[in-house]
Scaffold this motif. Sequence first.
Motif, PDB file in Angstrom:
ATOM      1  N   THR A 173       0.826  -1.212   0.000  1.00 35.26           N
ATOM      2  CA  THR A 173       0.000   0.000   0.000  1.00 35.26           C
ATOM      3  C   THR A 173       0.858   1.258   0.000  1.00 35.26           C
ATOM      4  OG1 THR A 173      -0.068  -0.001   2.417  1.00 35.26           O
ATOM      5  CG2 THR A 173      -1.851  -1.154   1.270  1.00 35.26           C
ATOM      6  N   GLY A 174       2.155   1.101   0.306  1.00 36.32           N
ATOM      7  CA  GLY A 174       3.027   2.263   0.423  1.00 36.32           C
ATOM      8  C   GLY A 174       2.935   2.883   1.801  1.00 36.32           C
ATOM      9  N   ARG A 175       3.813   3.847   2.050  1.00 32.37           N
ATOM     10  CA  ARG A 175       3.851   4.552   3.334  1.00 32.37           C
ATOM     11  C   ARG A 175       3.714   6.042   3.096  1.00 32.37           C
ATOM     12  NH1 ARG A 175       9.268   3.589   6.157  1.00 32.37           N
ATOM     13  NH2 ARG A 175       8.665   5.606   6.978  1.00 32.37           N
ATOM     14  N   PRO A 176       2.623   6.668   3.543  1.00 32.91           N
ATOM     15  CA  PRO A 176       2.442   8.096   3.285  1.00 32.91           C
ATOM     16  C   PRO A 176       3.388   8.998   4.071  1.00 32.91           C
ATOM     17  CG  PRO A 176       0.684   7.254   4.688  1.00 32.91           C
ATOM     18  CD  PRO A 176       1.467   6.071   4.237  1.00 32.91           C
ATOM     19  N   ASP A 177       4.012   8.463   5.138  1.00 37.86           N
ATOM     20  CA  ASP A 177       4.871   9.325   5.953  1.00 37.86           C
ATOM     21  C   ASP A 177       6.313   9.378   5.447  1.00 37.86           C
ATOM     22  OD1 ASP A 177       5.547   6.739   6.571  1.00 37.86           O
ATOM     23  OD2 ASP A 177       5.486   6.999   8.746  1.00 37.86           O
ATOM     24  N   ALA A 178       6.661   8.565   4.442  1.00 35.58           N
ATOM     25  CA  ALA A 178       8.004   8.621   3.867  1.00 35.58           C
ATOM     26  C   ALA A 178       8.038   9.730   2.820  1.00 35.58           C
ATOM     27  CB  ALA A 178       8.373   7.291   3.239  1.00 35.58           C
ATOM     28  N   THR A 179       9.032  10.594   2.905  1.00 31.93           N
ATOM     29  CA  THR A 179       9.111  11.756   2.023  1.00 31.93           C
ATOM     30  C   THR A 179       9.850  11.411   0.735  1.00 31.93           C
ATOM     31  OG1 THR A 179       9.116  13.246   3.931  1.00 31.93           O
ATOM     32  CG2 THR A 179       9.899  14.150   1.842  1.00 31.93           C
ATOM     33  N   PRO A 180       9.173  11.537  -0.419  1.00 29.92           N
ATOM     34  CA  PRO A 180       9.859  11.228  -1.684  1.00 29.92           C
ATOM     35  C   PRO A 180      10.811  12.348  -2.086  1.00 29.92           C
ATOM     36  CG  PRO A 180       7.593  11.913  -2.110  1.00 29.92           C
ATOM     37  CD  PRO A 180       7.763  11.893  -0.617  1.00 29.92           C
ATOM     38  N   MET A 181      12.094  12.062  -2.107  1.00 33.50           N
ATOM     39  CA  MET A 181      13.124  12.991  -2.548  1.00 33.50           C
ATOM     40  C   MET A 181      14.200  12.201  -3.275  1.00 33.50           C
ATOM     41  SD  MET A 181      13.720  15.587   0.709  1.00 33.50           S
ATOM     42  CE  MET A 181      14.671  16.771  -0.256  1.00 33.50           C
ATOM     43  N   ASP A 182      14.840  12.829  -4.227  1.00 32.89           N
ATOM     44  CA  ASP A 182      15.976  12.201  -4.885  1.00 32.89           C
ATOM     45  C   ASP A 182      17.154  12.230  -3.911  1.00 32.89           C
ATOM     46  OD1 ASP A 182      18.060  11.336  -6.436  1.00 32.89           O
ATOM     47  OD2 ASP A 182      17.959  12.974  -7.896  1.00 32.89           O
ATOM     48  N   PRO A 183      17.635  11.073  -3.454  1.00 28.33           N
ATOM     49  CA  PRO A 183      18.725  11.082  -2.468  1.00 28.33           C
ATOM     50  C   PRO A 183      19.954  11.845  -2.945  1.00 28.33           C
ATOM     51  CG  PRO A 183      17.806   8.876  -2.703  1.00 28.33           C
ATOM     52  CD  PRO A 183      17.217   9.701  -3.793  1.00 28.33           C
ATOM     53  N   ALA A 184      20.239  11.773  -4.257  1.00 30.67           N
ATOM     54  CA  ALA A 184      21.427  12.435  -4.791  1.00 30.67           C
ATOM     55  C   ALA A 184      21.274  13.948  -4.808  1.00 30.67           C
ATOM     56  CB  ALA A 184      21.717  11.927  -6.202  1.00 30.67           C
ATOM     57  N   ALA A 185      20.031  14.441  -4.640  1.00 31.28           N
ATOM     58  CA  ALA A 185      19.789  15.886  -4.681  1.00 31.28           C
ATOM     59  C   ALA A 185      19.764  16.515  -3.286  1.00 31.28           C
ATOM     60  CB  ALA A 185      18.464  16.175  -5.393  1.00 31.28           C
ATOM     61  N   ILE A 186      20.052  15.732  -2.239  1.00 30.95           N
ATOM     62  CA  ILE A 186      20.025  16.254  -0.873  1.00 30.95           C
ATOM     63  C   ILE A 186      21.409  16.771  -0.503  1.00 30.95           C
ATOM     64  CG2 ILE A 186      19.650  15.683   1.555  1.00 30.95           C
ATOM     65  CD1 ILE A 186      17.635  13.593   0.674  1.00 30.95           C
ATOM     66  N   GLU A 187      21.484  18.062  -0.185  1.00 26.20           N
ATOM     67  CA  GLU A 187      22.764  18.674   0.183  1.00 26.20           C
ATOM     68  C   GLU A 187      23.111  18.398   1.640  1.00 26.20           C
ATOM     69  OE1 GLU A 187      24.877  23.096   0.408  1.00 26.20           O
ATOM     70  OE2 GLU A 187      22.803  22.900  -0.242  1.00 26.20           O
ATOM     71  N   GLY A 188      22.121  18.398   2.479  1.00 24.76           N
ATOM     72  CA  GLY A 188      22.348  18.165   3.891  1.00 24.76           C
ATOM     73  C   GLY A 188      21.026  18.023   4.623  1.00 24.76           C
ATOM     74  N   VAL A 189      21.074  17.505   5.839  1.00 25.49           N
ATOM     75  CA  VAL A 189      19.872  17.323   6.654  1.00 25.49           C
ATOM     76  C   VAL A 189      20.142  17.849   8.058  1.00 25.49           C
ATOM     77  CG1 VAL A 189      18.155  15.707   7.538  1.00 25.49           C
ATOM     78  CG2 VAL A 189      19.275  15.246   5.340  1.00 25.49           C
ATOM     79  N   LEU A 190      19.381  18.845   8.452  1.00 24.70           N
ATOM     80  CA  LEU A 190      19.455  19.364   9.816  1.00 24.70           C
ATOM     81  C   LEU A 190      18.585  18.481  10.709  1.00 24.70           C
ATOM     82  CD1 LEU A 190      20.198  21.607  11.872  1.00 24.70           C
ATOM     83  CD2 LEU A 190      18.181  22.850  11.084  1.00 24.70           C
ATOM     84  N   VAL A 191      19.161  17.991  11.805  1.00 21.80           N
ATOM     85  CA  VAL A 191      18.438  17.126  12.736  1.00 21.80           C
ATOM     86  C   VAL A 191      18.463  17.779  14.113  1.00 21.80           C
ATOM     87  CG1 VAL A 191      18.264  14.811  13.718  1.00 21.80           C
ATOM     88  CG2 VAL A 191      19.205  15.115  11.419  1.00 21.80           C
ATOM     89  N   VAL A 192      17.283  18.109  14.634  1.00 18.77           N
ATOM     90  CA  VAL A 192      17.188  18.772  15.944  1.00 18.77           C
ATOM     91  C   VAL A 192      16.287  17.944  16.844  1.00 18.77           C
ATOM     92  CG1 VAL A 192      16.675  20.915  17.154  1.00 18.77           C
ATOM     93  CG2 VAL A 192      17.314  20.975  14.728  1.00 18.77           C
ATOM     94  N   ARG A 193      16.777  17.603  18.029  1.00 18.16           N
ATOM     95  CA  ARG A 193      15.933  16.903  19.001  1.00 18.16           C
ATOM     96  C   ARG A 193      15.537  17.867  20.103  1.00 18.16           C
ATOM     97  NH1 ARG A 193      17.975  11.412  21.657  1.00 18.16           N
ATOM     98  NH2 ARG A 193      19.395  12.795  22.800  1.00 18.16           N
ATOM     99  N   ASP A 194      14.270  17.808  20.473  1.00 21.58           N
ATOM    100  CA  ASP A 194      13.755  18.683  21.520  1.00 21.58           C
ATOM    101  C   ASP A 194      14.304  18.226  22.875  1.00 21.58           C
ATOM    102  OD1 ASP A 194      12.346  20.654  22.746  1.00 21.58           O
ATOM    103  OD2 ASP A 194      10.383  19.725  22.566  1.00 21.58           O
ATOM    104  N   GLY A 195      15.002  19.107  23.540  1.00 16.79           N
ATOM    105  CA  GLY A 195      15.554  18.752  24.836  1.00 16.79           C
ATOM    106  C   GLY A 195      17.009  19.137  24.960  1.00 16.79           C
ATOM    107  N   PRO A 196      17.545  19.077  26.166  1.00 17.83           N
ATOM    108  CA  PRO A 196      18.916  19.558  26.410  1.00 17.83           C
ATOM    109  C   PRO A 196      20.018  18.615  25.957  1.00 17.83           C
ATOM    110  CG  PRO A 196      17.968  18.681  28.435  1.00 17.83           C
ATOM    111  CD  PRO A 196      16.879  18.630  27.408  1.00 17.83           C
TER     112      PRO A 196
END
Length: 400
Positions: A173-196
């Motif tokens: 059925t697929g997964r609607p929460d997976a974001t379709p993007m070309d992996p080769a076109a991603i320059e970087g990914v900012l990852v922020v977790r809430d908390g200290p």
Amino acid sequence: MRRFDLSEWKRSPHLTDLRRTVAGLLAEGRHRTALDEVLRALRRDPENLDGLFVALSVLAQSRTTRLASPEPLTEMQQWSALLAPITTACSACDARWYSTHAVLFADNDVQFQPTNPIGMQCQKCRYTLCRDCLKAQRPTSYTASVDAPEVVAGSCANTACDGRGLSVPVLPTGRPDATPMDPAAIEGVLVVRDGPIRPTTDDALAVVTRFLPLISDDAPLLHIRRARPGTMSDNATRDALARSLLLDLEREGALAPDSWGRSRRMHILAGPGGDGDYLIVPVQKSLRRLPPATPHAASGPGTYTYLLQILPLRGSWATLRDPRTGDFHEGTFGALAAPAESLPGIAQEIIKRFERMGQSRRVMFFEGDYTQEQGLTTDDVYGIVTEGSTSLSPYSEGAE
């Protein structure tokens, strides 16, 4: 990410290099390495049907076989966004699994009626119920013998569908929460977790690979940060936090200028490990290229504030503002770090984003970061780039 229809699942008669490699690894019980090979292949071509077939063959190994393997599969591998097209999700409870029916029915028109199916599906609209939801839909009998056979059945709850009820095969059925993007076109990914506490690379990868088509080899693309209290409470604060951190990365030279305009924000509530809320900001690579005559990094980057303006049919140059809040329209105002000679190219990128307006556009640049105080005057203008121009011009009162 899109799912595949049964008509697309046609196994190639030729033994591909990937199949040969994976078959050898499975024969040795090396499931983890086998799936890593598949994920690397899908990272290069996310819609490779042969790669998805092979992935399903690895995931279809019995639970006992996988647990007894010297290299059992990891959670991060099994729920990679690259495997979203072959995922089956229950329409009622969103339970997820990998159904092997797609492989069984790809080559032959197999007919069978399982006595204890893991799920059933409408063959027209793919409304799917897992085993537990099928049981919940079936009334309990208190008079039937405990050893009496049970007929497994279910009805399609999709009112717009005139299917004949639920049966097998159960297809992806697929997964609607997976974001379709070309992996080769991603320059970087900012990852922020809430908390200290700043998340580890493994923590960040577990979240990123579940929602973006990346793999553990892409760890160098991650820029991991933590959030101060109150900076991830709503969309406005999360956007402000992302803007600030992306600008910091631009100043450090980790991202190309105007990363905000090439980003999207994903708010993940209590990541896969339940260790907290995450803000994931993938940034696409810039399409801008410096002219050949311009030496790369001819000068060090400076900080500039940009402001897009339009020229109405009647009137003078004006800014785009939200009529309710009075704030500048998103994407028309911001700060960036870049060499001065690259500003014309950056301006044309900004101008192109608003080409649907059909009006003349220009970008004004100011030296320094004015995003915190919007009291800009013409005396502060560093230079102007008009639509189609390849040069930075000084400000001139009344210039058209």
